[in-house]
Write a protein that holds these residues in place. Structure first.
Motif, PDB file in Angstrom:
ATOM      1  N   PHE A   1       0.830  -1.207   0.000  1.00 32.45           N
ATOM      2  CA  PHE A   1       0.000   0.000   0.000  1.00 32.45           C
ATOM      3  C   PHE A   1       0.865   1.258   0.000  1.00 32.45           C
ATOM      4  O   PHE A   1       0.629   2.197  -0.775  1.00 32.45           O
ATOM      5  CB  PHE A   1      -0.924  -0.014   1.220  1.00 32.45           C
ATOM      6  CG  PHE A   1      -1.796   1.212   1.345  1.00 32.45           C
ATOM      7  CD1 PHE A   1      -3.047   1.249   0.769  1.00 32.45           C
ATOM      8  CD2 PHE A   1      -1.359   2.329   2.054  1.00 32.45           C
ATOM      9  CE1 PHE A   1      -3.855   2.379   0.887  1.00 32.45           C
ATOM     10  CE2 PHE A   1      -2.143   3.455   2.178  1.00 32.45           C
ATOM     11  CZ  PHE A   1      -3.406   3.476   1.594  1.00 32.45           C
TER      12      PHE A   1
ATOM     13  N   TRP B   1      -8.873  -0.210  -1.165  1.00 29.00           N
ATOM     14  CA  TRP B   1      -7.949   0.927  -1.283  1.00 29.00           C
ATOM     15  C   TRP B   1      -8.434   1.943  -2.316  1.00 29.00           C
ATOM     16  O   TRP B   1      -7.900   3.053  -2.384  1.00 29.00           O
ATOM     17  CB  TRP B   1      -6.564   0.433  -1.702  1.00 29.00           C
ATOM     18  CG  TRP B   1      -5.906  -0.491  -0.731  1.00 29.00           C
ATOM     19  CD1 TRP B   1      -6.309  -0.778   0.535  1.00 29.00           C
ATOM     20  CD2 TRP B   1      -4.712  -1.261  -0.956  1.00 29.00           C
ATOM     21  NE1 TRP B   1      -5.453  -1.680   1.120  1.00 29.00           N
ATOM     22  CE2 TRP B   1      -4.459  -1.991   0.227  1.00 29.00           C
ATOM     23  CE3 TRP B   1      -3.840  -1.400  -2.028  1.00 29.00           C
ATOM     24  CZ2 TRP B   1      -3.370  -2.845   0.360  1.00 29.00           C
ATOM     25  CZ3 TRP B   1      -2.753  -2.256  -1.898  1.00 29.00           C
ATOM     26  CH2 TRP B   1      -2.521  -2.969  -0.715  1.00 29.00           C
TER      27      TRP B   1
ATOM     28  N   SER C   1     -10.913  -7.335   1.721  1.00 26.75           N
ATOM     29  CA  SER C   1     -10.208  -6.269   0.996  1.00 26.75           C
ATOM     30  C   SER C   1     -10.870  -5.950  -0.336  1.00 26.75           C
ATOM     31  O   SER C   1     -10.317  -5.230  -1.161  1.00 26.75           O
ATOM     32  CB  SER C   1      -8.739  -6.662   0.742  1.00 26.75           C
ATOM     33  OG  SER C   1      -8.108  -6.969   1.961  1.00 26.75           O
TER      34      SER C   1
ATOM     35  N   ASN D   1      -6.575   1.007   5.756  1.00 28.41           N
ATOM     36  CA  ASN D   1      -5.421   0.233   6.213  1.00 28.41           C
ATOM     37  C   ASN D   1      -5.005   0.596   7.627  1.00 28.41           C
ATOM     38  O   ASN D   1      -4.578  -0.253   8.411  1.00 28.41           O
ATOM     39  CB  ASN D   1      -4.239   0.468   5.265  1.00 28.41           C
ATOM     40  CG  ASN D   1      -4.015  -0.707   4.343  1.00 28.41           C
ATOM     41  OD1 ASN D   1      -4.935  -1.457   4.062  1.00 28.41           O
ATOM     42  ND2 ASN D   1      -2.799  -0.869   3.859  1.00 28.41           N
TER      43      ASN D   1
ATOM     44  N   GLN E   1      -6.940  -1.058  10.348  1.00 25.51           N
ATOM     45  CA  GLN E   1      -6.609  -2.466  10.523  1.00 25.51           C
ATOM     46  C   GLN E   1      -5.201  -2.655  11.094  1.00 25.51           C
ATOM     47  O   GLN E   1      -5.009  -3.366  12.082  1.00 25.51           O
ATOM     48  CB  GLN E   1      -6.718  -3.200   9.163  1.00 25.51           C
ATOM     49  CG  GLN E   1      -8.050  -3.029   8.464  1.00 25.51           C
ATOM     50  CD  GLN E   1      -9.229  -3.563   9.272  1.00 25.51           C
ATOM     51  OE1 GLN E   1      -9.050  -4.289  10.230  1.00 25.51           O
ATOM     52  NE2 GLN E   1     -10.424  -3.186   8.897  1.00 25.51           N
ATOM     53  N   GLU E   2      -4.212  -2.032  10.439  1.00 28.34           N
ATOM     54  CA  GLU E   2      -2.819  -2.301  10.784  1.00 28.34           C
ATOM     55  C   GLU E   2      -2.392  -1.648  12.093  1.00 28.34           C
ATOM     56  O   GLU E   2      -1.552  -2.180  12.809  1.00 28.34           O
ATOM     57  CB  GLU E   2      -1.911  -1.851   9.640  1.00 28.34           C
ATOM     58  CG  GLU E   2      -2.114  -2.663   8.365  1.00 28.34           C
ATOM     59  CD  GLU E   2      -1.232  -2.188   7.236  1.00 28.34           C
ATOM     60  OE1 GLU E   2      -0.445  -1.232   7.459  1.00 28.34           O
ATOM     61  OE2 GLU E   2      -1.318  -2.749   6.140  1.00 28.34           O
TER      62      GLU E   2
END
Length: 746
Positions: free
Chosen positions: A100, A122, A369, A470, A473-474
């Motif tokens: 990403f 995304w 996703s 993202n 989540q990350e």
């Protein structure tokens, strides 16, 4: 190499020269390696799509992004595409850990890459950064692409944003399950239909006398799935959580309260805590117990070594396991199945739910996703954009891409309906491709059923598609889950810290902006703040509503009784009574979920639906046999009349003046045909209630024994004709095979 956004012009030019020289020097060796690894039997097959681009890009060089684990396979495709079109392709490797960030840096920096591989969730972020080329017109014009053959959930979840097309799907991602029947039914355990069944399997194999599965003296694992942060552990969590968190259709959503935008960990805290507890039990009975966080590759090795009962992963890695089943002494025992759901019936039920399946569970397939796709850079030149887009079309070619789906090393599946449907026939090319790569014939219907179950489900879950998806989540989820797995914090503490983290991220991007984007991706109407005026009317409104409902009820009753006069749909003079009879059945797709979402909106929509269909019946002098709920049965004197009537119903429903709120409900969102002009407004393909129609023709006789397909009886109670027999049954079954907006004729 990718350029940092702050790189100056001279540095950017030097890096470009170095990268181009390096890639050119390695091109031949890369291609030779790819050809030695993968031989595509359909590389030289002529298809309409391929012929449309033959020799079309002579002298054009493009840079495309290729994920590291797909590099060998994709380089074969690159070589074949170069031979077909004359283009030259530089393959830029990307790792999952920095994927990403690499794209975002290139979009806002060097703009070196012409074709990016991206996840569907995304797309909003990159579109809002003006980084992607819109391709709505191009997918409509592409010869042989057959855009609408791609399953609707993939087109919506991967390719579309703000009613425009931005990507060409390469793969629709959803976690599925593989389980060993010799270790489940063979041990007297229930097949894993619900997560409670899985917990029973975990409990069984946690007993010392059952723990050693492969007989090597070491305790093994009930589950094998990824627990590595930079792998697919986040996807695994939400795939397991979704059946507990979304029970009322796709528009309900899984991540936030659409009204307050509270994180799910706060909005549905009780359910979220239950998910954390179930998920932690799964993790502790996986290789994580002995090895700590482990990616899908390590879990695959453990499964092939006979150390696991259950396997959860994407279809791509799962194809590797199944193709090796004979070599791993697992012939006849591997079963391809949907991920388990939440128990909705019986003593194990956590909550009740409207989408309960025949197995007594709520399933909510998580379109992880959004799936992977190719997108074209908005900064590339027009000739590079065309060559890059054609490469993505080449990968998706419906005539030959079934082989990519079956090949165990491709990790590609554009989710085309034709590929799935053909698995019903074991002699079809698609079936033969799977059989060639080690699948058993009994597993072909499993692939078909699981794929259609997941991507055509009324309660499928769309992954998060807002700015910073993202980051949620990350940074906002995975680190806290890992702490819980390691025993560093409780489920309650984990839920609270996830709530706090998500709230901070939302504040960074803006509450109103994030909520608006989230609601849009779910197909919900824009959020409206409660007004002061409405608060002052709280006392008056209930009284007015009660009186209005009484009046409207009386009016509706009168209108319903008068429809025979207004529309002569039950005029027995139009009822076929002999000879050839064409029977029509209609039904609304997803009607149960629509009623659950809003009874008032659905009630208004149903009135419009009935009015449209009855006007069409009256126009063609057909006969309304009966209505069953929201379904119609209609008899016509000929096949021609039936086809014209069905066509008018679909066209008039598309143009009907539906309630505005219907656009925010599942199965009724607007979906557009590709526009053939950038100036022209796209035309709707779906709008409002989606009705499937089935038509079958049969010859009348007084009894089926005489060979007739239709028996006609006059009912003294209803004062009308009814139609029975094989043709009636066939028409009903044909209608059930269709999807909303489709008419099937036999």
């Amino acid at each position: 190499m990718l350029f940092p956004s702050h790189a100056g012009g001279l540095m950017r030019w030097l890096l470009f020269c170095w990268t181009t020289a390096t890639l050119t020097s390695h091109r031949e060796s890369f291609q030779a390696q790819a050809q030695s690894v993968v031989v595509d039997p359909f590389a030289n097959v002529s298809t309409p799509l391929r012929e449309s681009m033959r020799n079309a890009h002579q002298g054009v060089t493009i840079n495309i992004q290729v994920l590291d684990f797909m590099q060998d396979y994709m380089l074969t495709k690159v070589a074949n595409y170069e031979a077909l079109t004359g283009a030259k392709i530089n393959s830029i490797p990307a790792t999952q850990a920095s994927w990403f960030d690499d794209i975002e840096e290139d979009i806002n920096g060097a703009g070196f890459i012409d074709l990016y591989a991206v996840f569907g969730n995304w797309i909003p972020t990159f579109v809002e950064q003006n980084g992607l080329l819109e391709v709505t017109e191009e997918v409509g014009n592409a010869v042989g692409l057959d855009w609408f053959d791609i399953m609707a959930g993939v087109r919506q979840g991967v390719a579309s944003y703000r009613e425009r097309v931005w990507t060409v799907p390469l793969d629709g991602d959803v976690i599925i399950m593989l389980y060993r029947s010799d270790l489940v039914e063979g041990r007297g355990l229930n097949p894993p239909k619900t997560w409670d069944d899985v917990l029973d399997i975990i409990e069984y194999y946690s007993q010392p006398e059952n723990a050693d599965i492969n007989g090597d003296g070491v305790a093994d694992f009930a589950n094998c799935f990824s627990t590595a942060e930079n792998d697919i552990a986040g996807t695994m969590f939400w795939s397991i959580a979704s059946s507990f968190l979304q029970t009322k259709g796709t528009a309900q959503g899984t991540f936030f309260d659409p009204e307050s935008f509270d994180p799910i960990s706060e909005w549905k805290k009780e359910e979220f805590l239950h998910v954390l507890e179930v998920y932690n039990k799964l993790v502790q009975s996986s290789p994580f117990r002995d090895q700590g966080p482990l990616g899908w590759g390590g879990n695959l090795a453990e499964f092939e070594a006979g150390r696991c009962v259950l396997w959860y992963n994407y279809p791509g890695p799962t194809r590797i396991l199944v193709s090796n089943q004979a070599a791993n002494n697992m012939t006849g025992v591997l079963n391809y199945a949907p991920l388990p759901g939440m128990a909705c019936e019986g003593d194990d039920a956590f909550i009740k739910c409207p989408f309960v399946s025949d197995d007594g569970a709520n399933h909510a397939p998580f379109l992880a996703s959004g799936g992977m796709s190719y997108v074209v850079s908005a900064r590339s030149s027009e000739v590079k954009q065309k060559a890059a887009l054609d490469f993505s079309f080449y990968i998706s070619d419906p005539a030959v891409s079934f082989w990519d789906v079956a090949f165990p090393g491709s990790f590609l599946d554009p989710l085309r309906r034709r590929h799935t449907a053909s698995l019903s026939n074991p002699t079809s090319p698609s079936s033969q491709a799977f059989l060639q790569y080690g699948w058993e014939e009994r597993q072909l219907p499993q692939i078909k059923d699981v794929t259609e179950f997941n991507f055509l489900h009324e309660n499928y879950v769309l992954d998060l598609r807002i700015l910073g998806a993202n980051t949620y989540q990350e940074e906002g989820t995975m680190p806290h889950l890992v702490k819980m797995w390691n025993g560093e914090q409780s489920a309650e503490e984990t839920a609270d810290v996830i709530t706090a983290s998500w709230s901070e991220i939302t504040e960074k991007f803006g509450l109103n902006e994030q909520r608006a984007m989230y609601r849009e991706t779910l197909g919900l109407a824009p959020y409206m703040e409660p007004s002061t005026a409405s608060a002052r009317l709280e006392i008056i409104i209930p009284v007015v509503v009660v009186i209005s409902l009484l009046i409207l009820g009386l009016i509706a009753l009168v209108v319903k009784q008068q429809h025979i006069i207004k529309y002569k749909t039950r005029d027995i003079n139009n009822a076929p009574r002999d000879g050839l009879v064409a029977l029509i059945f209609t039904d609304i797709e997803g009607s149960t979920a629509l009623w659950d979402a809003s009874k008032s909106t659905m009630s208004a929509a149903l009135e419009i639906h009935h009015s449209v269909i009855r006007k069409c019946i009256d126009r063609h002098h057909a006969y309304e046999v009966k209505t069953i709920g929201d379904a119609f049965m209609v008899a016509c004197p000929s096949a021609d009349v039936a086809v014209l009537l069905a066509n008018d119903i679909q066209v008039d429903l598309l143009a009907a003046n539906w309630p505005v709120d219907l656009a925010s409900m599942p199965s009724t969102c607007v979906e557009f045909l590709p526009s053939y002009s950038r100036e022209a407004q796209p035309k709707p393909m779906f709008r409002g209630l989606r009705v499937r129609i089935g038509i079958h023709v049969g010859e009348h006789s007084d009894s089926a024994e005489e060979g007739g397909q239709v028996q006609i009886k006059y009912d003294d109670v209803t004062k009308g004709y009814d139609y029975y027999g094989p043709a009636t049954n066939a028409a009903a079954r044909i209608e059930a095979l269709g999807f909303g907006g489709q008419t099937l004729i036999s």
